[in-house]
Design an enzyme around this catalytic site. Structure first.
Site, PDB file in Angstrom:
ATOM      1  N   ARG A 193       0.737  -1.317  -0.068  1.00 52.19           N
ATOM      2  CA  ARG A 193      -0.085   0.181  -0.008  1.00 52.19           C
ATOM      3  C   ARG A 193       0.876   1.355   0.004  1.00 52.19           C
ATOM      4  O   ARG A 193       1.835   1.186   0.603  1.00 52.19           O
ATOM      5  CB  ARG A 193      -0.969  -0.151   0.984  1.00 52.19           C
ATOM      6  CG  ARG A 193      -2.025  -0.770   1.154  1.00 52.19           C
ATOM      7  CD  ARG A 193      -3.100  -0.294   0.196  1.00 52.19           C
ATOM      8  NE  ARG A 193      -4.137  -1.610   0.137  1.00 52.19           N
ATOM      9  CZ  ARG A 193      -4.530  -2.341  -0.828  1.00 52.19           C
ATOM     10  NH1 ARG A 193      -3.614  -2.781  -1.798  1.00 52.19           N
ATOM     11  NH2 ARG A 193      -5.675  -2.883  -0.794  1.00 52.19           N
TER      12      ARG A 193
ATOM     13  N   GLU B 242      -3.496   8.468  -5.459  1.00 47.11           N
ATOM     14  CA  GLU B 242      -3.312   7.622  -6.625  1.00 47.11           C
ATOM     15  C   GLU B 242      -4.552   8.381  -7.420  1.00 47.11           C
ATOM     16  O   GLU B 242      -5.718   8.553  -6.659  1.00 47.11           O
ATOM     17  CB  GLU B 242      -3.620   6.120  -6.524  1.00 47.11           C
ATOM     18  CG  GLU B 242      -2.358   5.405  -5.972  1.00 47.11           C
ATOM     19  CD  GLU B 242      -2.692   3.955  -5.916  1.00 47.11           C
ATOM     20  OE1 GLU B 242      -3.600   3.555  -6.112  1.00 47.11           O
ATOM     21  OE2 GLU B 242      -1.603   3.277  -5.402  1.00 47.11           O
TER      22      GLU B 242
ATOM     23  N   HIS C  23      -0.531   1.009 -10.069  1.00 45.49           N
ATOM     24  CA  HIS C  23      -1.465   0.101  -9.221  1.00 45.49           C
ATOM     25  C   HIS C  23      -1.857  -1.122 -10.161  1.00 45.49           C
ATOM     26  O   HIS C  23      -3.107  -1.362 -10.044  1.00 45.49           O
ATOM     27  CB  HIS C  23      -2.407   0.691  -8.634  1.00 45.49           C
ATOM     28  CG  HIS C  23      -2.866   0.226  -7.601  1.00 45.49           C
ATOM     29  ND1 HIS C  23      -3.251   1.000  -6.146  1.00 45.49           N
ATOM     30  CD2 HIS C  23      -3.096  -1.326  -7.197  1.00 45.49           C
ATOM     31  CE1 HIS C  23      -3.775  -0.081  -5.253  1.00 45.49           C
ATOM     32  NE2 HIS C  23      -3.484  -1.242  -5.607  1.00 45.49           N
TER      33      HIS C  23
END
Length: 313
Positions: A233, A262, A281
Site C-alpha cells: 500500500r 492515486e 497500481h
C-alpha cells in the site's frame, strides 16, 4: 437474503436457496430498492459509493471486499457491528508475477534502457561485458540478498520465484520462524538484516501502525546500491524520504506500483527520476477465484459458520 454484487467484475457464485444476488454500479449510489441488502460485496468501488453504502444500507450485516487489503471498506464508515471479510488469496499469483517483473526490470535497468531507446541512444554502458558478480551493484538475482517485508500469501508465491533465480530470500513478519521453506524474522531484526540487503520488497497493509513505516530510518540502513520495491500500500512508504534518498545517491532506485495518492499527481518528482520505475497500481486488478470465495463465505454465513478472511475491527 439479498446480496449486492459489484458490476466491476464477472461473478457467478453459487447462491443457496433464499439468497438473491443483485448487480450494482460501483460508481453510483445504491438504488433505493436495494438498500435492504444484508450482504455487500465490494470491488473497485468509488469512495462515494462505499460511503453511500455505509450510510444507506441499514440492513447490511456483512461486507465482503475482493481486495486483499480492506482499508477502503474500513474507512467508509460501516457500523462497528458489520462483519468485514477480505479478498486474501485472490491476488497472490498476479501480484507475485508483477513484482517479479518489477524486480527484473530494476536489476536489468530496463528503466534506463527504455529511456535510451526513446532517445535512440545505444546505451553501451549497460551492455557488453559485465562483472559476474558486483557486490556494489544490484544487477542480478543470482546470490542477491532479498528481504520481503510482509510475508503473507503474496510473498509465499513470490519467494520461490526469486529463489529459483538464485536469490537468498528472508521474510519479515510479526512472528519469526520459517514459512514455506524460507526464514522469517521480526522487524526488530531489520537493523542487522538491511545493511547486507540488495533488494527490499514491501508488501505491507495500510494500517495506522504502518503509515510511513518505510522511510528515512529504513533507507539509512540499506547499502547505497539497494533497490526498494513497493507492491503493498502506498501509505506505508514515505515518498518524500525515498525521493531524497535516491537523489542523494543513498539508494540506487525504486520500483513502485502503489502510491500515497492515486493517480500519482503530475507534480510528483517521482515521475522524472531516472532511478524510479512506476506502474499504475497494476499488480493486482484480477480477483482470481472470487466466485469460489463468495460461494464458500455465503454458505458459511447462512449456516452460522466462521467466514474466511475475517478482518479484525
Amino acid at each position: 437474503m439479498k446480496v449486492l454484487l459489484p458490476g466491476s467484475v464477472a461473478l457467478d457464485p453459487d447462491l443457496p436457496e433464499g439468497v438473491h444476488g443483485v448487480v450494482y454500479d460501483v460508481h453510483a449510489p445504491v438504488p433505493e430498492q436495494h438498500t435492504d441488502a444484508e450482504v455487500f460485496v465490494a470491488w473497485g468501488n468509488s469512495g462515494d459509493n462505499l460511503a453511500d453504502a455505509a450510510r444507506r444500507l441499514k440492513a447490511v450485516r456483512w461486507v465482503q471486499t475482493l481486495a486483499a487489503g480492506p482499508d477502503a471498506v474500513l474507512q467508509a464508515g460501516f457500523a462497528g457491528d458489520v462483519v468485514v471479510t477480505a479478498g486474501l488469496g485472490l491476488h497472490d499469483r498476479t501480484v507475485a508475477e508483477h513484482t517479479l517483473g518489477l524486480v527484473l526490470a530494476a536489476a536489468r535497468r530496463l528503466n534506463l534502457l527504455v529511456r535510451a531507446q526513446i532517445g535512440r541512444r545505444w546505451a553501451g554502458e549497460l551492455g557488453g561485458l559485465q562483472p559476474v558478480r558486483d557486490s556494489g551493484s544490484f544487477r542480478t538475482l543470482g546470490d542477491a540478498n532479498v528481504v520481503v517485508w510482509g510475508f503473507g500469501g503474496i510473498a509465499a508465491r513470490l519467494a520461490p520465484l526469486l529463489a529459483a533465480l538464485g536469490a537468498h530470500v528472508t521474510g519479515v513478519a510479526r512472528q519469526a520462524g520459517e514459512r514455506h521453506g524460507f526464514p522469517v524474522v521480526t522487524a526488530d531484526s531489520l537493523p542487522e538484516l538491511l545493511p547486507a540487503t540488495d533488494l527490499l520488497i514491501t508488501i505491507l497493509p495500510a494500517t495506522p501502525a504502518t503509515t510511513g513505516l518505510v522511510g528515512a530510518a529504513v533507507f539509512e540502513l540499506l547499502p547505497d546500491h539497494a533497490w526498494v520495491v513497493n507492491v503493498g500500500r502506498g501509505a506505508t512508504l514515505d515518498e518524500t524520504a525515498l525521493l531524497a534518498a535516491i537523489r542523494s545517491g543513498r539508494l540506487a532506485g525504486a520500483a513502485l506500483d502503489v502510491f500515497e495518492t492515486e493517480p500519482l499527481p503530475v507534480t510528483s518528482g517521482l515521475w522524472d527520476e531516472p532511478g524510479v520505475i512506476i506502474t499504475p497500481h497494476a499488480a493486482g486488478g484480477r480477483p482470481e477465484g472470487a466466485s469460489a470465495l463468495l460461494s464458500d463465505n455465503i454458505a458459511a454465513y447462512r449456516e452460522g459458520r466462521p467466514l474466511r478472511n475475517l478482518v479484525a475491527r
